[in-house]
Scaffold this motif. Structure first.
Motif, PDB file in Angstrom:
ATOM      1  N   ASN A  15       0.744  -1.177   0.101  1.00  0.00           N
ATOM      2  CA  ASN A  15       0.067  -0.183   0.006  1.00  0.00           C
ATOM      3  C   ASN A  15       0.823   1.102   0.005  1.00  0.00           C
ATOM      4  OD1 ASN A  15      -2.191  -1.510   0.202  1.00  0.00           O
ATOM      5  ND2 ASN A  15      -2.712  -1.098   2.336  1.00  0.00           N
ATOM      6  N   ARG A  18      -0.132   4.189  -2.206  1.00  0.00           N
ATOM      7  CA  ARG A  18      -1.597   4.672  -1.817  1.00  0.00           C
ATOM      8  C   ARG A  18      -1.255   5.618  -0.465  1.00  0.00           C
ATOM      9  NH1 ARG A  18      -6.878   1.460  -0.047  1.00  0.00           N
ATOM     10  NH2 ARG A  18      -5.419   0.757   1.538  1.00  0.00           N
ATOM     11  N   ASP A  19      -0.804   4.936   0.562  1.00  0.00           N
ATOM     12  CA  ASP A  19      -0.491   5.591   1.797  1.00  0.00           C
ATOM     13  C   ASP A  19       0.158   7.135   1.581  1.00  0.00           C
ATOM     14  OD1 ASP A  19      -1.840   3.492   3.096  1.00  0.00           O
ATOM     15  OD2 ASP A  19       0.129   2.440   3.605  1.00  0.00           O
ATOM     16  N   ASP A  22      -1.978   9.420   0.262  1.00  0.00           N
ATOM     17  CA  ASP A  22      -2.941  10.128   1.005  1.00  0.00           C
ATOM     18  C   ASP A  22      -2.526  11.005   2.044  1.00  0.00           C
ATOM     19  OD1 ASP A  22      -5.242   8.984  -0.010  1.00  0.00           O
ATOM     20  OD2 ASP A  22      -5.287   7.163   1.351  1.00  0.00           O
ATOM     21  N   ARG A  25      -2.158  14.356   0.593  1.00  0.00           N
ATOM     22  CA  ARG A  25      -3.295  14.988   0.669  1.00  0.00           C
ATOM     23  C   ARG A  25      -3.715  15.910   2.298  1.00  0.00           C
ATOM     24  NH1 ARG A  25      -8.240  11.293  -0.359  1.00  0.00           N
ATOM     25  NH2 ARG A  25      -9.240  13.208   0.017  1.00  0.00           N
ATOM     26  N   LEU A  26      -3.195  14.937   3.246  1.00  0.00           N
ATOM     27  CA  LEU A  26      -3.435  15.356   4.402  1.00  0.00           C
ATOM     28  C   LEU A  26      -2.127  16.826   4.772  1.00  0.00           C
ATOM     29  CD1 LEU A  26      -4.741  14.996   7.160  1.00  0.00           C
ATOM     30  CD2 LEU A  26      -2.974  13.431   7.711  1.00  0.00           C
ATOM     31  N   LEU A  45     -11.318  16.170   6.767  1.00  0.00           N
ATOM     32  CA  LEU A  45     -10.520  15.341   6.072  1.00  0.00           C
ATOM     33  C   LEU A  45      -9.887  14.244   6.919  1.00  0.00           C
ATOM     34  CD1 LEU A  45      -9.017  14.876   3.036  1.00  0.00           C
ATOM     35  CD2 LEU A  45      -7.062  16.173   3.938  1.00  0.00           C
ATOM     36  N   PHE A  49     -10.759  10.034   6.351  1.00  0.00           N
ATOM     37  CA  PHE A  49      -9.665   8.949   6.539  1.00  0.00           C
ATOM     38  C   PHE A  49      -9.962   8.110   7.556  1.00  0.00           C
ATOM     39  CE2 PHE A  49      -6.495  12.171   4.459  1.00  0.00           C
ATOM     40  CZ  PHE A  49      -6.336  11.261   3.344  1.00  0.00           C
ATOM     41  N   GLY A  52     -12.578   5.851   6.115  1.00  0.00           N
ATOM     42  CA  GLY A  52     -12.245   5.153   5.028  1.00  0.00           C
ATOM     43  C   GLY A  52     -11.192   3.926   5.695  1.00  0.00           C
ATOM     44  N   PHE A 125      -1.196   9.474  10.702  1.00  0.00           N
ATOM     45  CA  PHE A 125      -1.424   8.992   9.773  1.00  0.00           C
ATOM     46  C   PHE A 125      -0.949   7.657   9.450  1.00  0.00           C
ATOM     47  CE2 PHE A 125      -2.308   8.013   5.126  1.00  0.00           C
ATOM     48  CZ  PHE A 125      -3.508   8.052   4.887  1.00  0.00           C
ATOM     49  N   ALA A 129      -3.274   4.504   8.652  1.00  0.00           N
ATOM     50  CA  ALA A 129      -3.002   3.540   7.220  1.00  0.00           C
ATOM     51  C   ALA A 129      -2.543   2.050   7.806  1.00  0.00           C
ATOM     52  CB  ALA A 129      -1.543   3.941   6.790  1.00  0.00           C
ATOM     53  N   ARG A 132      -6.406   0.653   8.459  1.00  0.00           N
ATOM     54  CA  ARG A 132      -6.940   0.283   7.164  1.00  0.00           C
ATOM     55  C   ARG A 132      -6.444  -0.801   6.519  1.00  0.00           C
ATOM     56  NH1 ARG A 132      -6.640   5.028   2.756  1.00  0.00           N
ATOM     57  NH2 ARG A 132      -4.287   4.741   2.778  1.00  0.00           N
TER      58      ARG A 132
END
Lengths: 454, 454
Positions: A15, A18-19, A22, A25-26, A45, A49, A52, A125, A129, A132
């Motif tokens: 991942n 993707r992590d 993301d 974005r944060l 936001l 997350f 999600g 985060f 992650a 998730r």
């Protein structure tokens, strides 16, 4: 290795792209709490997350910036892990000192540069992650997990005390883990078992109605700078001992276990001093490097100003002088108690000097031999590929006492960020490999706690 | 009354409008010597005023700001009066504390408010206005007069010693009179027979290469503000005693005549304190008001700055701190000797602290029974309409020792300015009636010296 963990770790590794995206974005979302810039947008936001990642997420209002809270239950009887962090960031100025803009995350030499990269977005985060990856891989969490992310840590966490006291049920847990602060070592991870507390005061002396000519009034008019100098001389001796009566009453002596842990901390004291241009220690000289941070409170003059400070000479008796002092407190000192003693001390030695309290934070303490440290140690070894060491107490302050004192929980701080993350400074950064190691650590921690609880 | 004097005094009274307008032109010209603002322009203006008063005027260069010199000979065999003053002023900051701008002379309640109003433009310009009245009225001066106006008094007169030593012929005189400083009394004028000397030093301490986080480094890194606080605590005790070894070696004890003069000085100590918003004295408490200025040296912190001084709190260990100190010296202390002793003291107590000498001035002393005091007393009685009293020594510093020590002349200081002139402070001012009384005094002094010399 506990069940599911190999598969979850493999997912974490898959991942990474993707992590990282993301996280970026944060980081691109400003959340400057002291300036109220983007904080609520960032809370939304973060909520998304958490959602999600399979947690039930909500924004909870406080008198200031809101908390973001998420939770997901594990099997009945499983322990509950509370993860604490903060989504607000320091102001980015001075802007022109940044190589790339603070809210445009940019990778150079394996590090992401952005305000909040290390403090604290990249660290909390990593938790999200990992959770998730767990939910996506195993369809469940093997323990109950709660995540509390604050929006005012960079303002001194003014509402955390009240929030925690008012939400004991919501926050009920078996242990608290905070990923924050810089690590001390390049490769070996660490567990911190407490943080120093803080008392911040401003003391001011006044003389005449205005500055006076030191010739015409010298010998007649009291000088408020002398008043502060003489008062401060009664607060800390030249030998480095705090001489406020009763100040040390509640200082818990270092335990043999703490001394043992200190001795095992990998550190080159000479290199540490040299890194900031120092060649000697503050008085007293005969103390170990780590013991200075862990074993004793401090009295620090953060600023002292009175009279003329320009070029050349001006012959005045200043009308006023002000000093700002921070006292770093160790377990089991209480800032309210220390403040009362300081106030009594000032009343006795300099009754005309005014004292104003600007901030306070309690020290926290978790026993080095707490049983829940063991799964955390194993998780760090898995995540970072190196044996962790124990730090009984760290010098900086976090609102960690809300867990240890208000809720009576064990609380562990595990810095995922590199030692040179430049938090609170321009070009804040996070080594991406440490971000990924943090994700693996949190993933492993969930498994180890489950295994431990069986 | 000496010849011509009634006519000259009448002219002084008639000239008030013009004298005031000329003073305002002088005050509107900044001449901040420590910042090199407008000094040379002011020297040119002063030269023009001397010239306009009928003196042969010239600007004489020094290694720093220039001297302005003027002279006019009287009849052969007449005594020579040397008038000393300074055309430079203190910096005006803090600017926002001024009711009207410092270089826009403004009259309120019979006072002119401007930087330099009392210190020293309004006082030396009274000399110039008096000489102008004499020359315009009598076509001559009855004694020889020399006027020396310095441009670096507010920097500590670094070049006056060398200048006077190198210009003994130019400056040859029978006595020196300086109108400077504030008067002690509302109505009765005074004669001052000496001034305190001065030693001005800057002491600086350094810590790390930059400010450090007081949490991460508190207990480890030496704090330079603490270094200064502890060092300064060894310079002056809380009881008000200077504790630098050997500091008092050359202090001349007060003579019976000096104690007698002190006892006759009209003074309300309580009112003096209240005038600047004070209710108590500097330590030690059990000393007479005047004895504090006349009988003992002082150690004053004119400024101390290090670390954070803004709003609220910032948790740093400052990288540096600097203090500025002035020591007021009494006869027969020598600033070179005192500096050597201070340096040895600092080396002993804080070897890492840097000391820089920013200024020095010797104390001066003229005998209370000097025969040339008599015509000056009569002139003051004429100018101010009240009997003068004697002050053996004043607190402020002037380069008066160049006259008493270098040239061996009697030197008298006669303050024309009001006690609340606020010299060196915002809203400096001069009572206009005292400006006019000063003009009459200088006019009378010229006549009395001529009468005395016959």
């Amino acid at each position: 290795m506990p069940a599911h963990l190999p598969a979850v770790l493999a997912a974490c590794d898959r991942n990474r792209e993707r992590d990282r995206a993301d996280l970026f974005r944060l980081l691109a979302q400003p959340s400057i709490s002291t300036q109220n810039v983007g904080v609520r947008e960032c809370a939304g936001l973060v909520e998304a997350f958490l959602d999600g990642a399979g947690l039930a997420a909500q924004i909870i209002e406080t008198p200031g910036h809101p908390m973001v809270f998420g939770e997901r239950s594990g099997p009945p009887g499983a322990p509950t892990l509370l993860l604490y962090g903060h989504y607000d960031v320091q102001p980015p100025d001075p802007l022109d000192a940044w190589v790339s803009p603070p809210f445009e995350p940019t990778v150079r030499d394996g590090r992401v540069y952005a305000r909040g990269a290390g403090d604290n977005k990249g660290q909390f985060f990593a938790h999200i992650a990992a959770l998730r990856a767990w939910v996506e891989t195993a369809g469940q969490l093997p323990v109950s997990v709660k995540v509390l992310l604050e929006g005012e840590e960079e303002c001194g966490s003014p509402h955390v005390d009240g929030f925690v006291a008012a939400h004991r049920e919501l926050l009920a847990a078996d242990l608290v883990v905070t990923a924050d602060g810089p690590a001390h070592h390049e490769t070996r991870p660490q567990i911190e078992y407490g943080v120093r507390g803080l008392l911040y005061v401003e003391i001011s002396a006044r003389g005449a109605a205005h500055d006076l000519h030191s010739g015409n009034w010298g010998g007649i008019a009291p000088n408020p700078v002398w008043a502060l100098v003489h008062l401060l001389g009664t607060v800390l001796s030249p030998a480095g001992e705090i001489t406020v009566e009763g100040f040390h009453d509640d200082v818990r002596p270092l335990s043999p276990a703490a001394r043992d842990a200190i001795a095992r901390i990998p550190l080159d004291p000479g290199a540490a001093l040299a890194s900031v241009g120092l060649t000697r220690y503050a008085a007293p000289e005969d103390l170990g490097h780590v013991e200075r941070l862990v074993g004793r409170p401090t009295a620090n003059i953060a600023g002292l100003h009175g009279g003329y400070g320009g070029e050349g000479s001006k012959t005045i008796i200043p009308a006023e002088a002000t000093a700002k002092l921070d006292f770093r407190l160790v377990p089991d000192q209480d800032p309210d108690d220390v403040y009362a003693k300081l106030l009594a001390h000032v009343r006795r030695h300099a009754p005309d000097v005014a004292v104003r309290r600007l901030g306070a934070m309690r020290p926290s303490h978790t026993a080095l031999d707490h049983p829940l440290a063991a799964p955390l140690r194993r998780a760090l070894a898995t995540g970072f590929g190196a044996e962790p060491f124990d730090v009984p107490l760290v010098g900086g302050s976090l609102p960690d006492a809300v867990w240890t004192r208000t809720l009576g929980l064990p609380s562990f701080v595990v810095p995922y960020a590199n030692h040179d993350e430049a938090n609170h400074a321009p070009n804040e950064n996070l080594v991406l490999d440490r971000f990924y190691a943090g994700i693996r650590t949190t993933a492993a921690l969930v498994a180890e706690l489950a295994a431990d609880g069986r």
